[in-house]
Design a protein around this motif. Sequence first.
Motif, PDB file in Angstrom:
ATOM      1  N   LYS A 147       0.874  -1.265   0.136  1.00  0.00           N
ATOM      2  CA  LYS A 147      -0.118   0.024  -0.106  1.00  0.00           C
ATOM      3  C   LYS A 147       0.944   1.389   0.001  1.00  0.00           C
ATOM      4  N   ARG A 148       2.066   1.181   0.107  1.00  0.00           N
ATOM      5  CA  ARG A 148       3.223   2.282   0.314  1.00  0.00           C
ATOM      6  C   ARG A 148       3.182   2.978  -1.235  1.00  0.00           C
ATOM      7  N   VAL A 149       3.258   4.314  -1.320  1.00  0.00           N
ATOM      8  CA  VAL A 149       3.735   4.826  -2.667  1.00  0.00           C
ATOM      9  C   VAL A 149       4.848   5.857  -2.354  1.00  0.00           C
ATOM     10  N   ALA A 150       5.503   6.373  -3.506  1.00  0.00           N
ATOM     11  CA  ALA A 150       6.605   7.016  -3.380  1.00  0.00           C
ATOM     12  C   ALA A 150       6.500   8.745  -3.083  1.00  0.00           C
ATOM     13  N   PHE A 151       5.310   8.974  -3.261  1.00  0.00           N
ATOM     14  CA  PHE A 151       4.907  10.471  -2.821  1.00  0.00           C
ATOM     15  C   PHE A 151       3.433  10.427  -2.519  1.00  0.00           C
ATOM     16  N   THR A 152       3.291  11.375  -1.442  1.00  0.00           N
ATOM     17  CA  THR A 152       1.811  11.628  -1.014  1.00  0.00           C
ATOM     18  C   THR A 152       1.323  12.818  -1.982  1.00  0.00           C
ATOM     19  N   PRO A 153      -0.196  12.822  -2.154  1.00  0.00           N
ATOM     20  CA  PRO A 153      -0.870  13.865  -2.850  1.00  0.00           C
ATOM     21  C   PRO A 153      -0.275  15.072  -2.524  1.00  0.00           C
ATOM     22  N   GLU A 154      -0.159  15.690  -1.370  1.00  0.00           N
ATOM     23  CA  GLU A 154       0.482  16.835  -0.927  1.00  0.00           C
ATOM     24  C   GLU A 154       1.766  17.248  -1.669  1.00  0.00           C
ATOM     25  N   GLN A 155       2.757  16.123  -1.306  1.00  0.00           N
ATOM     26  CA  GLN A 155       4.016  16.219  -1.824  1.00  0.00           C
ATOM     27  C   GLN A 155       4.077  16.507  -3.337  1.00  0.00           C
ATOM     28  N   LEU A 156       3.343  15.783  -4.216  1.00  0.00           N
ATOM     29  CA  LEU A 156       3.338  15.689  -5.617  1.00  0.00           C
ATOM     30  C   LEU A 156       2.772  17.130  -5.961  1.00  0.00           C
ATOM     31  N   ALA A 157       1.875  17.709  -5.281  1.00  0.00           N
ATOM     32  CA  ALA A 157       1.175  19.024  -5.614  1.00  0.00           C
ATOM     33  C   ALA A 157       2.309  20.274  -5.353  1.00  0.00           C
ATOM     34  N   GLU A 158       2.991  19.979  -4.268  1.00  0.00           N
ATOM     35  CA  GLU A 158       4.255  20.936  -3.872  1.00  0.00           C
ATOM     36  C   GLU A 158       5.279  20.948  -4.827  1.00  0.00           C
ATOM     37  N   ILE A 159       5.660  19.535  -5.396  1.00  0.00           N
ATOM     38  CA  ILE A 159       6.595  19.395  -6.461  1.00  0.00           C
ATOM     39  C   ILE A 159       6.202  20.128  -7.760  1.00  0.00           C
ATOM     40  N   GLN A 160       4.920  19.855  -8.073  1.00  0.00           N
ATOM     41  CA  GLN A 160       4.493  20.440  -9.372  1.00  0.00           C
ATOM     42  C   GLN A 160       4.564  21.913  -9.162  1.00  0.00           C
ATOM     43  N   ASP A 175      -7.148   7.471  -5.172  1.00  0.00           N
ATOM     44  CA  ASP A 175      -7.164   8.149  -6.230  1.00  0.00           C
ATOM     45  C   ASP A 175      -7.958   9.517  -6.197  1.00  0.00           C
ATOM     46  N   GLU A 176      -8.790   9.593  -5.340  1.00  0.00           N
ATOM     47  CA  GLU A 176      -9.694  10.855  -5.230  1.00  0.00           C
ATOM     48  C   GLU A 176      -8.782  11.781  -4.241  1.00  0.00           C
ATOM     49  N   GLU A 177      -7.754  11.383  -3.459  1.00  0.00           N
ATOM     50  CA  GLU A 177      -6.918  12.301  -2.665  1.00  0.00           C
ATOM     51  C   GLU A 177      -6.033  12.984  -3.551  1.00  0.00           C
ATOM     52  N   TYR A 178      -5.567  12.376  -4.424  1.00  0.00           N
ATOM     53  CA  TYR A 178      -4.699  12.697  -5.562  1.00  0.00           C
ATOM     54  C   TYR A 178      -5.271  13.843  -6.480  1.00  0.00           C
ATOM     55  N   ILE A 230      -3.703  16.565  -8.705  1.00  0.00           N
ATOM     56  CA  ILE A 230      -2.977  15.770  -9.636  1.00  0.00           C
ATOM     57  C   ILE A 230      -3.678  14.748 -10.464  1.00  0.00           C
ATOM     58  N   GLN A 231      -3.089  14.824 -11.738  1.00  0.00           N
ATOM     59  CA  GLN A 231      -3.848  14.076 -12.666  1.00  0.00           C
ATOM     60  C   GLN A 231      -3.752  12.617 -12.354  1.00  0.00           C
ATOM     61  N   VAL A 232      -4.918  11.792 -12.457  1.00  0.00           N
ATOM     62  CA  VAL A 232      -4.716  10.296 -12.384  1.00  0.00           C
ATOM     63  C   VAL A 232      -5.378   9.622 -13.684  1.00  0.00           C
ATOM     64  N   VAL A 233      -4.332   8.766 -14.060  1.00  0.00           N
ATOM     65  CA  VAL A 233      -4.499   8.118 -15.314  1.00  0.00           C
ATOM     66  C   VAL A 233      -4.658   6.470 -15.174  1.00  0.00           C
ATOM     67  N   GLU A 234      -5.001   6.174 -16.307  1.00  0.00           N
ATOM     68  CA  GLU A 234      -4.816   4.359 -16.342  1.00  0.00           C
ATOM     69  C   GLU A 234      -3.612   4.170 -16.980  1.00  0.00           C
ATOM     70  N   ASP A 235      -3.179   4.766 -18.186  1.00  0.00           N
ATOM     71  CA  ASP A 235      -2.078   4.587 -19.111  1.00  0.00           C
ATOM     72  C   ASP A 235      -0.887   5.575 -18.674  1.00  0.00           C
ATOM     73  N   ILE A 236       0.442   4.981 -18.109  1.00  0.00           N
ATOM     74  CA  ILE A 236       1.234   5.981 -17.656  1.00  0.00           C
ATOM     75  C   ILE A 236       2.165   5.917 -18.723  1.00  0.00           C
ATOM     76  N   SER A 237       2.082   5.446 -19.766  1.00  0.00           N
ATOM     77  CA  SER A 237       3.291   5.167 -20.818  1.00  0.00           C
ATOM     78  C   SER A 237       3.845   6.522 -21.321  1.00  0.00           C
ATOM     79  N   SER A 238       3.225   7.584 -21.248  1.00  0.00           N
ATOM     80  CA  SER A 238       3.761   8.913 -21.616  1.00  0.00           C
ATOM     81  C   SER A 238       4.833   9.630 -20.731  1.00  0.00           C
ATOM     82  N   CYS A 239       4.973   9.041 -19.633  1.00  0.00           N
ATOM     83  CA  CYS A 239       5.733   9.405 -18.662  1.00  0.00           C
ATOM     84  C   CYS A 239       7.305   9.170 -19.056  1.00  0.00           C
ATOM     85  N   ASP A 240       8.108   9.993 -18.771  1.00  0.00           N
ATOM     86  CA  ASP A 240       9.520   9.747 -18.728  1.00  0.00           C
ATOM     87  C   ASP A 240      10.493   9.051 -17.513  1.00  0.00           C
TER      88      ASP A 240
END
Length: 402
Positions: free
Chosen positions: A15-28, A49-52, A57-67
């Motif tokens: 259930k862990r994740v690399a970044f929380t919603p608040e952290q990603l918002a601050e980074i962005q 997903d709702e918290e992100y 933060i944009q929530v997607v199914e396909d993440i293949s466009s990311c670098d």
Amino acid sequence: MKIGIIHEGKNPPDKRVAFTPEQLAEIQETFSGQLTVEVQSSTIRSYTDEEYRAAGIQVVEDISSCDVLFGVKEVPISSLIPDKTYFFFSHTIKKQSYNRPLLRAMLEKNIRMIDYEALKDEKGVRVVAFGRWAGIVGAYNAFLTYGKKTGLYDLKKANECYDLEELRTELEKVQLPPIKIILTGRGKVGKGAREILEMIPIREVSEASFRNDYFEEPVFTNLDSVEINRRKTDGSFDLHEFYTYPERYESDFQKYTEVADILIGASYWDPRAPRLFELKDIQSEDFAISVIADITCDIDGSIPTTQRPSTIAEPVYDVDRETMQEIPAFSKQSSISVMAVDNLPCELPREASSGFGEQLREWVIPALLLDYAPILERATICRDGDLTLEFMGLQDYVDGKE
């Protein structure tokens, strides 16, 4: 640059994740114009997903466009996207045979693999880890185990607590007789474990007082290499020599096993170094320890009663003192109860994720935007279909020769 947070695909689910919603918002916001963020939809992670989405933060199914893609556990081979940069714990650096196919697949798919375990500063100190949370949960589980073994109190499992605050509230139930507790290790894991001891709270005493004095309250002592090892030739200790030639030393831990009730193991162990004790030692009437929380979970390592990892669902098993074999948890009062969960931070995934993301925000995100970042170069296992110079020692492992 577009960075993506992948959903975890390894079983059992993490259930862990690399970044929380608040952290990603601050980074962005901080790096606006330089990077954007997407999160792959997940039904299992501790942040929904709702918290992100609520954090913008944009929530997607396909993440293949990311670098650049961030995960936590190993990515299933079938989910690897060619030609991407990945961050996760690959568990390949120590030549783990079960992950040889994963490293081969990353080479074949032209992936740049940056392993969290290899992210170190210029002094060689790891900068991104879950160590504190392993220590917190592991020490909590030590007291959960002691309560169940003695029947003095009953704690929720750590993973049944919503967060650290609820875990802290659970600790208010702990009622201890005047027992003695050993904590080994003073690194990040040991410091995390110490937080639990201080929450209860339990008084710390010197190692000499621990061995020689009687107390009317529970106490603990925090031991490190100097207190538990001695040179074979003359009984002295030299830290530099111990780290360089640990095979020259023997354990001096027996004097503590005669007076301690609980052992919380949180110290790194070199296989060349002596064990804390040998398995046969538990047969002695003088071996007083009845609960062992082995946070390090080294199988056949420094704590030989750790015969296998336990699980979050079944965190404890017992070792019979007479036969030295595993028996069901709490099935015999005289046995030693062993807690050896090998993925302890998963039990407090929200807090563990938050602490981890803070480290990534400090050390990794700025480095990603540089043309050349030494910290990332040193942690890159492979790129462009080849092992990097730093990790050429893995070639025989990849080839199946070792």
